[in-house]
Design an enzyme around this catalytic site. Structure first.
Site, mmCIF file in Angstrom:
data_model
loop_
_atom_site.group_PDB
_atom_site.id
_atom_site.type_symbol
_atom_site.label_atom_id
_atom_site.label_comp_id
_atom_site.label_asym_id
_atom_site.label_seq_id
_atom_site.Cartn_x
_atom_site.Cartn_y
_atom_site.Cartn_z
ATOM 1 N N THR A 165 67.124 66.762 -51.855
ATOM 2 C CA THR A 165 67.396 68.127 -52.166
ATOM 3 C C THR A 165 67.257 69.302 -51.168
ATOM 4 O O THR A 165 66.266 69.187 -50.290
ATOM 5 C CB THR A 165 66.177 68.553 -53.148
ATOM 6 O OG1 THR A 165 66.146 67.481 -54.179
ATOM 7 C CG2 THR A 165 66.248 69.893 -53.900
ATOM 8 N N HIS A 190 71.156 62.086 -50.396
ATOM 9 C CA HIS A 190 71.107 61.568 -51.962
ATOM 10 C C HIS A 190 72.190 62.408 -52.733
ATOM 11 O O HIS A 190 72.158 63.651 -53.075
ATOM 12 C CB HIS A 190 69.826 61.930 -52.810
ATOM 13 C CG HIS A 190 68.798 61.068 -52.292
ATOM 14 N ND1 HIS A 190 67.657 61.470 -52.332
ATOM 15 C CD2 HIS A 190 68.777 59.922 -51.506
ATOM 16 C CE1 HIS A 190 66.762 60.680 -51.594
ATOM 17 N NE2 HIS A 190 67.616 59.696 -51.178
ATOM 18 N N MET A 283 62.955 66.022 -52.098
ATOM 19 C CA MET A 283 61.777 65.508 -52.995
ATOM 20 C C MET A 283 61.600 63.888 -52.946
ATOM 21 O O MET A 283 62.697 63.224 -52.757
ATOM 22 C CB MET A 283 62.054 65.950 -54.580
ATOM 23 C CG MET A 283 63.301 65.276 -55.317
ATOM 24 S SD MET A 283 63.330 65.895 -56.844
ATOM 25 C CE MET A 283 64.793 64.870 -57.517
#
Length: 348
Positions: A165, A190, A283
């Site tokens: 993130t 990600h 995260m």
């Protein structure tokens, strides 16, 4: 205290699905919904939500225009709800550049893992967004940058970067400062399938180095960066004396595919002390174990510091577990990596 969310989407079905998914665990409260940005503007003032979910294509005002105004006038954590199309990917990346914290692909019958997996991922992203520092990012004054003229890397060196993130902007901030003679750079961010090709293309437009989406058995060349393909793990291997990309679809690692841990572990095994690595905003804990393996193998390792990280999750875990040699603000990381490469060359 529950997290207050405003859902903004012109589709009644999507508003209903998102509301139901977000309310599942009890710690997230959908305090309202809005059908367009004009409606959203009034409800943000009245309801003061902690997080807003935002569609891009809506009547009366484009979601990107609304996001731009919101981040300038009233910085609020925003999670975009995007379509899995080439156009949707481009617009989503622009939204992240404008200040959105993260995005989810709109739920569909083809969603991997089904609607329950979608809901769990959405709730995790809302929780991370609620903890993010968008107001600090909007007001932060970057330290002056020192131009990096050369990476001066020895043959066989490699840079590995992992993020989640907030990583789209953090990775851009690092790569735009990398000189043309830098060693190969491998990146695990990600991001789902369908978005990483456009992400790499956007970075390639902005950076002096060449940035591509990694392909299986692609040779790793100086002056190039390789972004892990969404939905696949990226590893580094040495074949016929040359470093290459290896892609695989084996199971999730640390909850992700691509996984930062998978990439870093391969770098530790194959490149060892000739590698330098950085773990950026995100995260969770993906990357901490792999970065510790890199450090134990003699690599120089960096973590993004709390003040500059949108979400100080992955870098915090890596720091607490002794995986990083030092922490640094995002604007200094390219310089620290280059300095580490200079020391590598001197030692070589």
């Amino acid at each position: 205290m529950s997290i207050k969310v405003l859902v903004v989407d012109d589709s009644a079905l999507i508003r209903e699905v998102l509301t139901r998914m977000l309310s599942r665990d009890g710690d997230i409260d959908v305090v309202g919904t809005a059908t367009d940005p004009i409606d959203a503007r009034e409800k943000i003032k009245a309801l003061n939500p902690d997080v807003v979910t935002l569609d891009i294509e809506m009547p009366n005002m484009n979601g990107l225009d609304f996001l731009d105004r919101l981040m300038r006038l009233r910085p609020t954590p925003v999670v975009m709800v995007s379509t899995l199309t080439k156009k949707g990917a481009s617009e989503t990346l622009l939204a992240l550049e404008l200040g959105a914290v993260d995005f989810v692909a709109k739920p569909s019958a083809e969603y991997e893992g089904g609607i329950e997996a979608f809901g769990a991922g959405l709730r995790d992203k809302i929780r991370a967004a609620a903890r993010s520092d968008v107001r600090g990012r909007a007001s932060r004054i970057e330290a002056p940058k020192v131009a990096i003229k050369t990476a001066a890397a020895p043959a066989g060196a490699l840079i590995a970067i992992g993020a989640s993130t907030g990583g789209v902007e953090a990775i851009r901030a690092v790569l735009v400062d990398m000189p043309l003679d830098c060693p190969p750079i491998v990146i695990a961010q990600h991001m789902p399938a369908g978005f990483t090709a456009r992400f790499a293309a956007r970075l390639d437009e902005l950076c002096a180095i060449t940035v591509v989406e990694a392909q299986d058995r692609m040779p790793l060349l100086p002056g190039h960066a390789y972004v892990a393909r969404g939905g696949l793990h990226l590893r580094v291997e040495r074949s016929s004396g040359q470093l290459k990309c290896r892609l695989s679809e084996d199971g999730l690692e640390s909850g992700h595919r691509p996984s930062v841990d998978v990439l870093f572990e391969s770098v530790a095994k194959v490149v060892g002390p000739m590698a330098v690595g950085a773990i950026l905003t995100g995260m969770g804990r993906d990357g901490a174990r792999g970065l510790k393996l890199m450090r134990d193998a003699g690599a120089y390792t960096l973590g993004q510091n709390q003040a500059s990280a949108l979400v100080y999750g992955m870098p915090r875990v890596a720091f607490e577990e002794g995986a990083v040699v030092e922490q640094a603000p995002i604007e200094a990381i390219a310089g620290r990596l280059a300095h580490a490469l200079v020391k590598l060359k001197t030692a070589a």
